[in-house]
Design a protein around this motif. Structure first.
Motif, PDB file in Angstrom:
ATOM      1  N   ASN A 245       1.010  -1.152  -0.078  1.00  0.00           N
ATOM      2  CA  ASN A 245       0.004  -0.017   0.116  1.00  0.00           C
ATOM      3  C   ASN A 245       1.087   1.150  -0.112  1.00  0.00           C
ATOM      4  O   ASN A 245       1.735   1.331   0.822  1.00  0.00           O
ATOM      5  CB  ASN A 245      -0.850   0.023   1.192  1.00  0.00           C
ATOM      6  N   PHE A 246       0.839   2.094  -0.874  1.00  0.00           N
ATOM      7  CA  PHE A 246       1.589   3.199  -1.042  1.00  0.00           C
ATOM      8  C   PHE A 246       0.972   4.607  -0.410  1.00  0.00           C
ATOM      9  O   PHE A 246      -0.373   4.952  -0.357  1.00  0.00           O
ATOM     10  CB  PHE A 246       1.992   3.622  -2.661  1.00  0.00           C
ATOM     11  N   GLU A 247       1.676   5.296   0.223  1.00  0.00           N
ATOM     12  CA  GLU A 247       1.170   6.646   0.722  1.00  0.00           C
ATOM     13  C   GLU A 247       0.733   7.441  -0.357  1.00  0.00           C
ATOM     14  O   GLU A 247       0.032   8.300  -0.318  1.00  0.00           O
ATOM     15  CB  GLU A 247       2.296   7.315   1.577  1.00  0.00           C
ATOM     16  N   ALA A 248       1.591   7.543  -1.610  1.00  0.00           N
ATOM     17  CA  ALA A 248       1.492   8.446  -2.412  1.00  0.00           C
ATOM     18  C   ALA A 248       0.378   7.965  -3.659  1.00  0.00           C
ATOM     19  O   ALA A 248       0.697   7.633  -4.919  1.00  0.00           O
ATOM     20  CB  ALA A 248       2.595   8.549  -3.287  1.00  0.00           C
ATOM     21  N   ASN A 249      -0.833   7.728  -3.097  1.00  0.00           N
ATOM     22  CA  ASN A 249      -1.755   7.061  -3.802  1.00  0.00           C
ATOM     23  C   ASN A 249      -3.065   7.735  -4.067  1.00  0.00           C
ATOM     24  O   ASN A 249      -4.240   7.441  -4.349  1.00  0.00           O
ATOM     25  CB  ASN A 249      -2.257   5.542  -3.573  1.00  0.00           C
ATOM     26  N   THR A 250      -2.846   9.173  -3.770  1.00  0.00           N
ATOM     27  CA  THR A 250      -3.991   9.854  -3.791  1.00  0.00           C
ATOM     28  C   THR A 250      -3.692  11.235  -4.550  1.00  0.00           C
ATOM     29  O   THR A 250      -2.533  11.601  -4.390  1.00  0.00           O
ATOM     30  CB  THR A 250      -4.742  10.267  -2.495  1.00  0.00           C
ATOM     31  N   ALA A 251      -4.623  12.071  -4.878  1.00  0.00           N
ATOM     32  CA  ALA A 251      -4.221  13.213  -5.493  1.00  0.00           C
ATOM     33  C   ALA A 251      -5.412  14.219  -5.552  1.00  0.00           C
ATOM     34  O   ALA A 251      -6.582  13.718  -5.476  1.00  0.00           O
ATOM     35  CB  ALA A 251      -3.670  13.285  -7.141  1.00  0.00           C
ATOM     36  N   PRO A 252      -5.385  15.768  -5.282  1.00  0.00           N
ATOM     37  CA  PRO A 252      -6.374  16.407  -5.223  1.00  0.00           C
ATOM     38  C   PRO A 252      -7.066  16.469  -6.527  1.00  0.00           C
ATOM     39  O   PRO A 252      -6.155  16.826  -7.726  1.00  0.00           O
ATOM     40  CB  PRO A 252      -5.985  17.825  -4.747  1.00  0.00           C
ATOM     41  N   SER A 253      -8.349  16.653  -6.822  1.00  0.00           N
ATOM     42  CA  SER A 253      -9.141  16.876  -8.138  1.00  0.00           C
ATOM     43  C   SER A 253     -10.375  17.612  -7.933  1.00  0.00           C
ATOM     44  O   SER A 253     -11.065  16.970  -7.156  1.00  0.00           O
ATOM     45  CB  SER A 253      -8.857  15.618  -8.894  1.00  0.00           C
ATOM     46  N   LYS A 254     -10.552  18.701  -8.468  1.00  0.00           N
ATOM     47  CA  LYS A 254     -11.952  19.160  -8.536  1.00  0.00           C
ATOM     48  C   LYS A 254     -12.942  18.605  -9.385  1.00  0.00           C
ATOM     49  O   LYS A 254     -14.059  18.683  -9.608  1.00  0.00           O
ATOM     50  CB  LYS A 254     -11.966  20.674  -8.939  1.00  0.00           C
ATOM     51  N   ASP A 255     -12.326  17.574 -10.437  1.00  0.00           N
ATOM     52  CA  ASP A 255     -13.297  16.665 -11.169  1.00  0.00           C
ATOM     53  C   ASP A 255     -13.662  15.852 -10.646  1.00  0.00           C
ATOM     54  O   ASP A 255     -13.240  14.790 -10.044  1.00  0.00           O
ATOM     55  CB  ASP A 255     -12.382  16.508 -12.378  1.00  0.00           C
ATOM     56  N   SER A 256     -15.108  15.937 -10.231  1.00  0.00           N
ATOM     57  CA  SER A 256     -15.867  14.733  -9.546  1.00  0.00           C
ATOM     58  C   SER A 256     -16.243  13.620 -10.470  1.00  0.00           C
ATOM     59  O   SER A 256     -17.121  12.642  -9.927  1.00  0.00           O
ATOM     60  CB  SER A 256     -16.844  15.454  -8.703  1.00  0.00           C
ATOM     61  N   THR A 257     -15.694  13.656 -11.747  1.00  0.00           N
ATOM     62  CA  THR A 257     -16.517  12.437 -12.542  1.00  0.00           C
ATOM     63  C   THR A 257     -15.377  11.061 -12.704  1.00  0.00           C
ATOM     64  O   THR A 257     -15.693  10.275 -13.377  1.00  0.00           O
ATOM     65  CB  THR A 257     -16.580  13.041 -14.063  1.00  0.00           C
ATOM     66  N   TRP A 258     -14.572  11.101 -11.784  1.00  0.00           N
ATOM     67  CA  TRP A 258     -13.561   9.981 -11.943  1.00  0.00           C
ATOM     68  C   TRP A 258     -14.403   8.862 -11.211  1.00  0.00           C
ATOM     69  O   TRP A 258     -15.129   8.756 -10.259  1.00  0.00           O
ATOM     70  CB  TRP A 258     -12.372  10.165 -10.823  1.00  0.00           C
ATOM     71  N   SER A 259     -14.395   7.547 -12.013  1.00  0.00           N
ATOM     72  CA  SER A 259     -15.057   6.400 -11.539  1.00  0.00           C
ATOM     73  C   SER A 259     -14.170   5.327 -11.404  1.00  0.00           C
ATOM     74  O   SER A 259     -12.934   5.248 -11.948  1.00  0.00           O
ATOM     75  CB  SER A 259     -16.246   6.159 -12.419  1.00  0.00           C
TER      76      SER A 259
END
Length: 185
Positions: free
Chosen positions: A59-73
């Motif tokens: 499990n990696f700590e660097a597995n998230t990113a901020p995004s204002k685009d809410s259409t990620w699925s």
């Protein structure tokens, strides 16, 4: 005449069976020799699978990113641009739906989007590290023991990246490869 065709077909199959694995090995070696190494902070877990054998799931700590685009699925391909932080560990510089013309990116898959925090969570394609079956459990115990150390950032994986391809080279505890660390215990 018929035997010549059968023999030629046989030769084609033999060449294909040699070429495909050889190409895969060549591609991985190219990434390891010419790619950029990144140290990813990890949290290994030791699952067992009757088909895959013993391995350490990372499990990696660097597995998230901020995004204002809410259409990620779930399952959507995502291109993750990488950089390094002040301690030399990998960090996410940017994410994109489109291929980025930069050698320091990895193609990953979206796990979910957090609407409240506006963060996209994703999985890297190099989240399993295979080990000798007799050492995988000891490696898991060594990891948990290392996590109790007062040293920050003492478990990490080295991953080489080249033009979107990534190869997991090794997992380290206190800067020692995990297989050697387990031998010492």
């Amino acid at each position: 005449m018929k035997t010549i065709y059968i023999f030629l077909m046989f030769l084609v199959v033999v060449v294909a069976q040699i070429f495909v694995p050889a190409q895969l090995i060549f591609d991985q070696n190219k990434v390891l020799s010419k790619g950029v190494p990144y140290k990813f902070k990890t949290q290994p877990v030791d699952p067992s699978d009757p088909f895959k054998g013993k391995y350490i799931r990372l499990n990696f700590e660097a597995n998230t990113a901020p995004s204002k685009d809410s259409t990620w699925s779930f399952g959507t391909p995502i291109y993750v641009g990488l950089g390094t932080d002040s301690l030399g560990f990998a960090k996410v510089d940017a994410i994109s739906r489109e291929l980025v013309e930069d050698s320091n990116f990895i193609k990953a898959k979206v796990d979910w989007y957090d609407l409240q925090d506006k963060i996209v969570h994703f999985s890297f394609p190099f989240d399993t590290f295979y080990m000798n079956e007799t050492k995988a459990y000891d490696a898991e115990l060594a990891y948990f023991e290392a996590q109790r150390d007062s040293l920050p950032n003492n478990t990490y994986a080295v991953v080489y990246v080249l033009h979107g391809k990534a190869v997991l080279d090794n997992v380290f505890i206190n800067h020692v490869p995990i297989a050697e660390y387990v031998k010492k215990k």
